[in-house]
Design a protein around this motif. Structure first.
Motif, PDB file in Angstrom:
ATOM      1  N   ARG A 146      85.870  79.168  50.688  1.00  0.00           N
ATOM      2  CA  ARG A 146      86.327  79.054  49.310  1.00  0.00           C
ATOM      3  C   ARG A 146      87.661  78.799  49.294  1.00  0.00           C
ATOM      4  O   ARG A 146      88.653  79.246  49.892  1.00  0.00           O
ATOM      5  N   GLN A 147      88.022  77.981  48.176  1.00  0.00           N
ATOM      6  CA  GLN A 147      89.406  77.601  47.928  1.00  0.00           C
ATOM      7  C   GLN A 147      89.691  78.024  46.508  1.00  0.00           C
ATOM      8  O   GLN A 147      89.188  77.463  45.429  1.00  0.00           O
ATOM      9  N   GLY A 148      90.643  79.132  46.538  1.00  0.00           N
ATOM     10  CA  GLY A 148      91.055  79.700  45.394  1.00  0.00           C
ATOM     11  C   GLY A 148      90.142  80.449  44.647  1.00  0.00           C
ATOM     12  O   GLY A 148      89.107  81.061  45.544  1.00  0.00           O
ATOM     13  N   GLU A 149      89.872  80.928  43.423  1.00  0.00           N
ATOM     14  CA  GLU A 149      88.964  81.642  42.854  1.00  0.00           C
ATOM     15  C   GLU A 149      87.723  81.095  42.511  1.00  0.00           C
ATOM     16  O   GLU A 149      86.387  81.705  42.421  1.00  0.00           O
ATOM     17  N   ASN A 150      87.483  80.077  42.383  1.00  0.00           N
ATOM     18  CA  ASN A 150      86.377  79.238  42.002  1.00  0.00           C
ATOM     19  C   ASN A 150      85.895  77.933  42.390  1.00  0.00           C
ATOM     20  O   ASN A 150      84.784  77.544  42.556  1.00  0.00           O
ATOM     21  N   ASP A 151      86.638  77.620  43.384  1.00  0.00           N
ATOM     22  CA  ASP A 151      86.213  76.302  43.976  1.00  0.00           C
ATOM     23  C   ASP A 151      85.861  76.661  45.462  1.00  0.00           C
ATOM     24  O   ASP A 151      86.392  77.433  46.135  1.00  0.00           O
ATOM     25  N   ILE A 152      84.711  75.989  45.932  1.00  0.00           N
ATOM     26  CA  ILE A 152      84.148  76.070  47.206  1.00  0.00           C
ATOM     27  C   ILE A 152      84.308  74.442  47.880  1.00  0.00           C
ATOM     28  O   ILE A 152      83.601  73.414  47.415  1.00  0.00           O
ATOM     29  N   LEU A 153      84.977  74.669  49.033  1.00  0.00           N
ATOM     30  CA  LEU A 153      85.020  73.109  49.744  1.00  0.00           C
ATOM     31  C   LEU A 153      84.027  73.310  50.822  1.00  0.00           C
ATOM     32  O   LEU A 153      83.505  74.267  51.229  1.00  0.00           O
ATOM     33  N   THR A 154      83.913  72.214  51.807  1.00  0.00           N
ATOM     34  CA  THR A 154      82.829  72.428  52.893  1.00  0.00           C
ATOM     35  C   THR A 154      83.661  71.718  53.943  1.00  0.00           C
ATOM     36  O   THR A 154      84.676  70.595  53.929  1.00  0.00           O
ATOM     37  N   THR A 155      83.391  72.217  55.096  1.00  0.00           N
ATOM     38  CA  THR A 155      84.220  71.916  56.481  1.00  0.00           C
ATOM     39  C   THR A 155      82.798  71.796  57.564  1.00  0.00           C
ATOM     40  O   THR A 155      81.779  72.399  57.240  1.00  0.00           O
ATOM     41  N   SER A 156      83.331  71.357  58.722  1.00  0.00           N
ATOM     42  CA  SER A 156      82.489  71.546  59.681  1.00  0.00           C
ATOM     43  C   SER A 156      82.395  72.774  60.182  1.00  0.00           C
ATOM     44  O   SER A 156      83.168  73.443  60.234  1.00  0.00           O
ATOM     45  N   HIS A 157      81.121  72.922  60.688  1.00  0.00           N
ATOM     46  CA  HIS A 157      80.849  74.439  61.530  1.00  0.00           C
ATOM     47  C   HIS A 157      81.368  74.331  62.619  1.00  0.00           C
ATOM     48  O   HIS A 157      81.645  73.570  63.662  1.00  0.00           O
ATOM     49  N   LYS A 158      82.217  75.605  63.122  1.00  0.00           N
ATOM     50  CA  LYS A 158      82.924  75.803  64.233  1.00  0.00           C
ATOM     51  C   LYS A 158      82.094  76.038  65.535  1.00  0.00           C
ATOM     52  O   LYS A 158      81.094  76.854  65.472  1.00  0.00           O
ATOM     53  N   ARG A 159      82.473  75.220  66.694  1.00  0.00           N
ATOM     54  CA  ARG A 159      81.713  75.802  68.033  1.00  0.00           C
ATOM     55  C   ARG A 159      82.355  76.621  68.706  1.00  0.00           C
ATOM     56  O   ARG A 159      83.773  76.634  68.945  1.00  0.00           O
ATOM     57  N   TYR A 160      81.820  77.860  69.108  1.00  0.00           N
ATOM     58  CA  TYR A 160      82.733  78.923  69.594  1.00  0.00           C
ATOM     59  C   TYR A 160      82.541  78.961  71.177  1.00  0.00           C
ATOM     60  O   TYR A 160      81.360  78.749  71.951  1.00  0.00           O
ATOM     61  N   GLN A 161      83.565  79.347  71.928  1.00  0.00           N
ATOM     62  CA  GLN A 161      83.875  79.583  73.246  1.00  0.00           C
ATOM     63  C   GLN A 161      83.970  81.110  73.545  1.00  0.00           C
ATOM     64  O   GLN A 161      84.816  81.640  72.767  1.00  0.00           O
ATOM     65  N   ILE A 162      83.680  81.422  74.533  1.00  0.00           N
ATOM     66  CA  ILE A 162      83.897  82.967  74.972  1.00  0.00           C
ATOM     67  C   ILE A 162      84.984  82.880  75.872  1.00  0.00           C
ATOM     68  O   ILE A 162      85.159  82.503  76.987  1.00  0.00           O
ATOM     69  N   ASP A 163      85.918  83.683  75.400  1.00  0.00           N
ATOM     70  CA  ASP A 163      87.098  83.842  76.148  1.00  0.00           C
ATOM     71  C   ASP A 163      87.364  84.774  77.148  1.00  0.00           C
ATOM     72  O   ASP A 163      87.377  84.530  78.490  1.00  0.00           O
ATOM     73  N   SER A 164      86.782  86.053  76.833  1.00  0.00           N
ATOM     74  CA  SER A 164      86.865  87.241  77.972  1.00  0.00           C
ATOM     75  C   SER A 164      85.446  88.109  77.284  1.00  0.00           C
ATOM     76  O   SER A 164      84.971  88.257  76.482  1.00  0.00           O
ATOM     77  N   VAL A 165      84.846  88.640  78.449  1.00  0.00           N
ATOM     78  CA  VAL A 165      83.830  89.640  78.557  1.00  0.00           C
ATOM     79  C   VAL A 165      84.200  91.210  79.086  1.00  0.00           C
ATOM     80  O   VAL A 165      84.593  91.011  80.140  1.00  0.00           O
ATOM     81  N   TYR A 166      84.066  91.824  78.175  1.00  0.00           N
ATOM     82  CA  TYR A 166      84.396  93.295  78.397  1.00  0.00           C
ATOM     83  C   TYR A 166      83.216  94.226  78.690  1.00  0.00           C
ATOM     84  O   TYR A 166      82.452  94.191  77.745  1.00  0.00           O
ATOM     85  N   ILE A 167      82.934  94.833  79.805  1.00  0.00           N
ATOM     86  CA  ILE A 167      81.888  95.670  80.246  1.00  0.00           C
ATOM     87  C   ILE A 167      82.058  97.064  80.232  1.00  0.00           C
ATOM     88  O   ILE A 167      82.970  97.423  81.039  1.00  0.00           O
ATOM     89  N   PHE A 168      81.577  97.930  79.319  1.00  0.00           N
ATOM     90  CA  PHE A 168      81.801  99.273  79.539  1.00  0.00           C
ATOM     91  C   PHE A 168      80.565  99.777  80.188  1.00  0.00           C
ATOM     92  O   PHE A 168      79.605 100.302  79.616  1.00  0.00           O
ATOM     93  N   PRO A 169      80.709 100.227  81.443  1.00  0.00           N
ATOM     94  CA  PRO A 169      79.377 100.544  82.095  1.00  0.00           C
ATOM     95  C   PRO A 169      78.996 102.022  81.847  1.00  0.00           C
ATOM     96  O   PRO A 169      77.704 102.344  82.166  1.00  0.00           O
ATOM     97  N   ASN A 170      80.144 102.885  81.444  1.00  0.00           N
ATOM     98  CA  ASN A 170      79.612 104.233  80.924  1.00  0.00           C
ATOM     99  C   ASN A 170      80.046 104.645  79.976  1.00  0.00           C
ATOM    100  O   ASN A 170      81.029 105.734  79.848  1.00  0.00           O
ATOM    101  N   TYR A 171      79.952 103.988  78.703  1.00  0.00           N
ATOM    102  CA  TYR A 171      80.334 104.051  77.535  1.00  0.00           C
ATOM    103  C   TYR A 171      79.908 105.245  76.717  1.00  0.00           C
ATOM    104  O   TYR A 171      78.811 105.842  76.874  1.00  0.00           O
ATOM    105  N   ASN A 172      80.976 106.196  76.537  1.00  0.00           N
ATOM    106  CA  ASN A 172      80.670 107.200  75.580  1.00  0.00           C
ATOM    107  C   ASN A 172      80.804 107.333  74.056  1.00  0.00           C
ATOM    108  O   ASN A 172      82.046 107.304  73.624  1.00  0.00           O
ATOM    109  N   PRO A 173      79.844 106.957  73.351  1.00  0.00           N
ATOM    110  CA  PRO A 173      80.082 106.745  72.005  1.00  0.00           C
ATOM    111  C   PRO A 173      80.545 108.119  71.058  1.00  0.00           C
ATOM    112  O   PRO A 173      81.249 107.855  70.037  1.00  0.00           O
ATOM    113  N   ARG A 174      80.394 109.162  71.535  1.00  0.00           N
ATOM    114  CA  ARG A 174      81.035 110.485  71.041  1.00  0.00           C
ATOM    115  C   ARG A 174      82.358 110.347  70.975  1.00  0.00           C
ATOM    116  O   ARG A 174      82.970 110.648  69.888  1.00  0.00           O
TER     117      ARG A 174
END
Length: 771
Positions: A235-263
């Motif tokens: 989106r460019q401004g309020e009404n204009d929509i431009l197009t671009t290439s899709h990004k290719r994503y790389q994983i930087d870091s992996v965080y693992i929570f082996p005993n996660y407590n959601p509460r």
């Protein structure tokens, strides 16, 4: 059954049917109609009526045996009462389906929409109602022409960054020339394009960026198809929509929570995260407080998301599957957070967070059950202890202690506690392949293997014999494909002893070849099993199950005996003073499940197996022989009450477990349907028998003969009830012997030769479906 009783039964059945027919509209309001049934008419054999039924908006009351028993039960109630028996009948039964003309029109439109999605764009659907008293039958006539087909396919990728990843794979995309131009096929194409690109790092790509241009102007019923893959909109401004290439994503870091407590995380996330420590293991960041409660290398082996690698949906799914296969975590949640990057960069960066929450590690279970084997009533109890990570590496440990008794036929035995069975077994599953010369890391990642070590001891005391069985098994299992699992037990050791045989039992064994089956045996077995099961619980479609099992025993011990010049004891070798068995055994079990509708299906089963003793054995050990009859076999016979062949045991030897054989053939057919409430029904037809192939077997009629074994096929039929309790299925089957090969030729078929009495009917109570 006496003819007078049959006449009375038919009379009552006729009266009941007449009463039901008259009372089915009892609760239908005046001026309205009961929807009796609907019909689908079409001359095109390629259209599956089973699929069309899914789009019928109004369906009649459920029926079986030609009658709607749920409606019948509802009509027995008093609609003015909302408690007592009337309330139960209304809840258990089913209110009458009052015909709605609007829903009939809606159904016709839904069917037309479905046909168009299947490529029948010229289809017409005509609906009509046929009245009969206060009932109506709805008919849908489907007038279809030839479906539209794809005449050519072109791909237009409007993002140059995607071209090298998509164009090489277009040959394996599902849409091809000559295919029916259906919405389902196009959706498969969009899903596969999305999968290909997401597996190459395009994390934000979705099927919404794929659209189609269909040109039907060239030829009738043919489509020139263009598949367009669009760039990323910005989106460019309020009404204009431009197009671009899709990004290719790389994983930087992996965080693992082996005993996660959601509460705690929900209560105060910042404080919770600040209380955790982070350590790095194999480039993965493990975040936890105190002890992780599991070997971190086990989690690392199950993770496919590596720092520095491109994002892949396939690797994400594998991580889910392998972590779930540990059977240790009740919560597995994988999230990706996009990191800030320069606005014009075509490479994006992600941080991956894997949240894990373990089940309760230890549990005790007490199981009680009643048993009915060949009419002998008994009971059993199990005490089960389970630990889901006994050594801290997701090793599944289970121990079970069993006690059971059975009261045998009192006409034959006098003691109350005729059969006593005591047992204990322990097993442990390791989430890896325990083999020193195999590259375990690569194998674990590709095949998700398990190693199992188990031990068992069983003591059984009967009036006629006492038997002990000790077992030690070491084996592996792994998944080679999505629906295929392999089991290999390189080591299975069994020691079978019979310290006591009654004089009567010995005397009878002397007269039959099975005597050697009841000798003490040492079994050293190597086995392989393969199981294929393509059932998809998310989709209601036909599926198959196939199991192949092969066993070989005694060859290594025989080779060792020969190399060491060991002397025979009589005509056989022994180890530790016990004769060891030598045999080969092969069997397979094939099942096909045909889905007929939402509440009904056909199930077909074929079982074929054979065991062949040789070398150090003159007969298969009793524990490896085949038997027939029972709740999961031919249900018109009790367990071990059929065969082998046309053999008929002497009257004074009935009840002894000698009806076993070397070869088994079974064919089963079952029609399952929903009745009402928690109740399901089934009609079944079972055929098969067992035979002996050893020339030393002197049981008359037991030998397998290729020329006339067909005449010795037993045939049984019956009806079953299943109570679906959601957590399990309680089953009651009544089987009737249609053909009993133990009778002389000319007297084997029912009816005509035998009365309808208890000798020809068998009742089976069991948990779960028979197959």
């Amino acid at each position: 059954m006496h003819p007078r009783k049959i006449i009375c039964f038919l009379f009552l059945l006729t009266v009941s049917l007449g009463f039901f027919s008259c009372s089915s509209t009892r609760h239908v309001p005046e001026g309205e109609y009961l929807l009796r049934k609907y019909k689908i008419k079409t001359e095109d054999k390629n259209i599956e009526k089973r699929e069309i039924k899914k789009y019928i908006r109004q369906k009649p009351n459920r029926r079986f045996l030609g009658m709607s028993f749920p409606l019948f039960m509802y009509n027995l109630s008093n609609p003015d009462k909302d408690k007592g028996v009337s309330k139960w009948l209304q809840k258990t039964g089913e209110a009458p389906v009052v015909w709605d003309p609007y829903l009939m029109k809606e159904s016709a439109q839904q069917i037309k929409n479905y046909l168009e999605k299947q490529g029948y764009y010229d289809a017409r659907v005509r609906d009509s109602a046929i009245y009969n008293n206060q009932k109506v039958t709805v008919q849908y006539n489907l007038d279809v022409q030839k479906p539209y087909r794809v005449s050519s396919v072109q791909y237009r990728v409007k993002d140059s960054l995607l071209e090298p990843y998509l164009y090489p794979d277009t040959a394996r995309l599902p849409v091809d020339e000559g295919d029916i131009f259906s919405v389902e096929l196009l959706q498969q194409e969009r899903n596969m394009i999305e999968s290909i690109l997401r597996n190459h790092g395009f994390y934000r790509f979705s099927k919404d960026y794929v659209n189609y241009l269909a040109d039907t102007s060239a030829r009738r019923n043919e489509v020139d198809l263009t598949v367009e893959v669009n760039p990323f909109p910005v989106r460019q401004g309020e009404n204009d929509i431009l197009t671009t290439s899709h990004k290719r994503y790389q994983i930087d870091s992996v965080y693992i929570f082996p005993n996660y407590n959601p509460r705690e995380a929900i209560a105060d996330r910042e404080q919770y995260v600040a209380s955790l420590d982070t350590i790095t293991r194999r480039d993965l960041k493990f975040v936890y407080r105190g002890s992780p409660g599991i070997d971190l290398d086990v989690i690392a082996r199950s993770n496919y998301l590596e720092p520095g690698e491109w994002y892949s949906q396939e690797e994400t799914d594998k991580t889910y599957q392998h972590l779930n296969s540990l059977r240790l975590f009740q919560i597995i949640n994988i999230k990706f957070n996009e990191q800030e990057a320069p606005g014009d960069s075509l490479v994006g960066h992600l941080n991956c967070h894997i949240y894990l929450r373990k089940f309760k590690l230890q549990s005790f279970t007490i199981e009680m059950e009643g048993t009915n084997s060949s009419g002998n009533i008994g009971g059993a109890g199990n005490l089960v202890y389970t630990h889901k990570s006994i050594f801290g590496g997701a090793e599944q440990f289970q121990s079970k202690f069993t006690g059971a008794f059975e009261i045998l036929d009192q006409e034959k035995f006098s003691r109350l506690d005729n059969t006593l069975r005591l047992g204990a077994d322990v097993s442990i599953d390791f989430p890896e392949f325990l083999m020193p010369f195999l590259r375990k890391e690569k194998f674990v990642r590709e095949f998700d293997p398990k190693t199992t070590l188990s031990a068992m001891y069983n003591y059984q005391e009967r009036p006629d014999y006492t038997r002990t069985l000790a077992n030690l098994t070491f084996g592996y299992r792994w998944n080679s494909r999505k629906h295929l699992t392999h089991y290999v037990n390189p080591i299975e050791l069994n020691v079978l002893r019979l310290p006591f045989l009654s004089d009567n039992f010995k005397r009878n064994l002397e007269e039959i070849y099975l005597k050697s089956s009841y000798d003490d045996h040492f079994l050293s077995v190597t086995s392989y099993s393969m199981i294929f099961n393509n059932q998809d619980v998310q989709k209601s479609r036909d599926f198959q199950y196939f199991r192949l099992n092969a066993e070989v025993a005694g060859n290594i011990l025989t080779a060792f005996s020969n190399l060491s010049n060991q002397e025979k004891v009589g005509d056989h070798y022994e180890i530790f003073g016990i004769r060891y068995a030598q045999f080969f055994k092969l069997d397979f079990d094939f099942r096909h499940y045909q889905i007929l509708g939402e509440n009904e299906r056909f199930v077909y089963r074929l079982f074929l197996g054979g065991g062949f003793p040789y070398g150090n054995s003159s007969a298969l050990p009793f524990v490896k022989q085949y038997f027939s009859g029972g709740a999961n076999s031919l249900r018109a016979w009790n367990v071990r009450a059929l065969g082998p062949g046309s053999y008929t045991p002497r009257e004074d030897f009935r009840g002894y477990p000698n009806l076993t054989g070397d070869v088994k053939l079974e064919v089963n057919w079952e029609y399952r349907f929903k009745m009402f409430w928690l109740l399901e029904g089934a009609f079944f037809l079972d055929a098969g028998n067992i035979w002996s192939i050893n020339p030393g077997d002197d049981r008359v009629g037991a030998q397998f003969n290729p020329d006339d074994f067909i005449s010795e096929i037993a045939l049984g039929t019956g009806f079953g009830l299943r109570f679906d309790l959601s957590f399990s299925v309680l089953r009651l089957d009544m089987g009737l012997k249609l053909k009993d090969p133990s009778y002389p030729e000319g007297r084997r078929w029912f009816p005509g030769n035998r009365p309808l009495d208890a000798e020809n009917i068998s009742w089976n109570i069991a948990i779960g479906y028979p197959f």
